[in-house]
Design an enzyme around this catalytic site. Structure first.
Site, PDB file in Angstrom:
ATOM      1  N   LYS A 229     -10.295   0.843  -2.115  1.00 41.47           N
ATOM      2  CA  LYS A 229     -10.438   0.446  -0.720  1.00 41.47           C
ATOM      3  C   LYS A 229     -11.867   0.669  -0.243  1.00 41.47           C
ATOM      4  O   LYS A 229     -12.399   1.784  -0.306  1.00 41.47           O
ATOM      5  CB  LYS A 229      -9.448   1.254   0.129  1.00 41.47           C
ATOM      6  CG  LYS A 229      -9.337   0.815   1.579  1.00 41.47           C
ATOM      7  CD  LYS A 229      -8.227   1.626   2.246  1.00 41.47           C
ATOM      8  CE  LYS A 229      -7.928   1.157   3.657  1.00 41.47           C
ATOM      9  NZ  LYS A 229      -6.803   1.938   4.241  1.00 41.47           N
TER      10      LYS A 229
ATOM     11  N   CYS B 140      -5.436  -3.100   3.181  1.00 43.47           N
ATOM     12  CA  CYS B 140      -5.169  -2.740   4.572  1.00 43.47           C
ATOM     13  C   CYS B 140      -6.374  -2.951   5.492  1.00 43.47           C
ATOM     14  O   CYS B 140      -6.653  -4.065   5.893  1.00 43.47           O
ATOM     15  CB  CYS B 140      -4.665  -1.292   4.619  1.00 43.47           C
ATOM     16  SG  CYS B 140      -3.731  -0.887   6.122  1.00 43.47           S
TER      17      CYS B 140
ATOM     18  N   GLU C  89       0.854  -1.180   0.000  1.00 41.98           N
ATOM     19  CA  GLU C  89       0.000   0.000   0.000  1.00 41.98           C
ATOM     20  C   GLU C  89       0.892   1.232   0.000  1.00 41.98           C
ATOM     21  O   GLU C  89       1.922   1.274   0.662  1.00 41.98           O
ATOM     22  CB  GLU C  89      -0.903   0.010   1.244  1.00 41.98           C
ATOM     23  CG  GLU C  89      -1.860   1.204   1.264  1.00 41.98           C
ATOM     24  CD  GLU C  89      -2.751   1.226   2.505  1.00 41.98           C
ATOM     25  OE1 GLU C  89      -3.835   1.809   2.421  1.00 41.98           O
ATOM     26  OE2 GLU C  89      -2.345   0.677   3.537  1.00 41.98           O
TER      27      GLU C  89
END
Length: 273
Positions: free
Chosen positions: A110, A151, A40
């Site tokens: 995301k 994440c 990331e």
């Protein structure tokens, strides 16, 4: 097949990050990796104050470089959160995937934004600058189907369950856990997602930079479907290699057949989009 996770040391200079990332991708390919993942935020520092400055459209400079090196090396390349993506006046935390022909195979925005407040330790609010994605992201390879998260997405078990239901055997999470959440939950979450769904889970972090405004935990890791850590980095810049054994995955699913023993008459998790 061989998987490589590139734990890159990220600087404030985008061109340097891109050049070094592509060099490490070539190195991984030369060592037999067929699927390569970047962390990331590999082309910019991580922080809400940086997202707008480093944002690009897709396609753009960073994704063009990734496409070219994927084609050059004839690999599947997961571009971490390659860039803060700008689209229609909004910014997204976006991961792109390129195939061996350089074609864009998937673009994951995301889904879950990192808005947390741990008193006395860390406060962070991605939603100040970023918008959430609204879709699941999967892509096929000759080896297996792969599911993507970024994440904070890893904390949401339902997302991994959907990927498992859709036939994914490997889940890849480019991530940047910090010095509070990293030691507490980074490995634990990966092992949980792997055991729950009997899949391989790989999470790839930037290298740790103690001078950065946001210090990443590092420790890029691969976990097998039995919940065992089979590859793990330290904090420094490095490339982690592991062989993904789909025969072992099949054996584990046969030995403990949870996927066929679910009580779908009592409960279920479904994809709405």
């Amino acid at each position: 097949f061989r998987l490589a996770l590139i734990q890159l040391h990220v600087s404030a200079v985008k061109s340097d990050n891109l050049q070094r990332a592509c060099g490490l991708v070539r190195e991984a390919s030369a060592k037999g990796a067929k699927v390569v993942a970047l962390p990331e935020c590999f082309n910019s520092p991580y922080g809400t104050q940086y997202f707008k400055e480093y944002a690009e459209k897709i396609p753009g400079e960073s994704t063009q470089k990734l496409s070219e090196v994927a084609k050059e090396c004839s690999i599947y390349l997961i571009g971490g959160r390659s860039i803060p993506e700008e689209d229609g006046g909004k910014l997204y935390n976006t991961c792109t995937v390129f195939g061996p022909d350089g074609a864009l195979l998937a673009k994951h925005r995301k889904v879950h934004l990192f808005d947390i407040n741990v008193p006395g330790k860390i406060q962070f609010k991605e939603s100040e600058t970023l918008s959430p994605g609204n879709s699941f992201s999967m892509f096929d390879t000759p080896y297996c189907k792969v599911g993507l998260g970024i994440c904070y997405d890893m904390r949401f078990a339902e997302m991994a369950q959907i990927y498992g239901q859709k036939g994914c055997q490997l889940l890849i999470y480019p991530g940047a856990f910090n010095m509070t959440t990293g030691p507490a939950h980074w490995e634990l979450l990966q092992r949980g997602r792997a055991v729950d769904n009997q899949v391989y889970v790989a999470a790839v972090s930037p290298a740790r930079d103690e001078k950065a405004s946001y210090v990443a935990w590092g420790h890029s890791t691969v976990v097998n479907p039995w919940g065992e850590v089979i590859a793990k980095a330290g904090a420094e810049e490095t490339v982690v290699y592991t062989d993904i054994d789909l025969k072992k995955l099949a054996e584990i699913r046969q030995q403990i057949p949870i996927l066929s023993q679910k009580r779908c008459d009592l409960y279920g998790v479904e994809m709405k989009k």
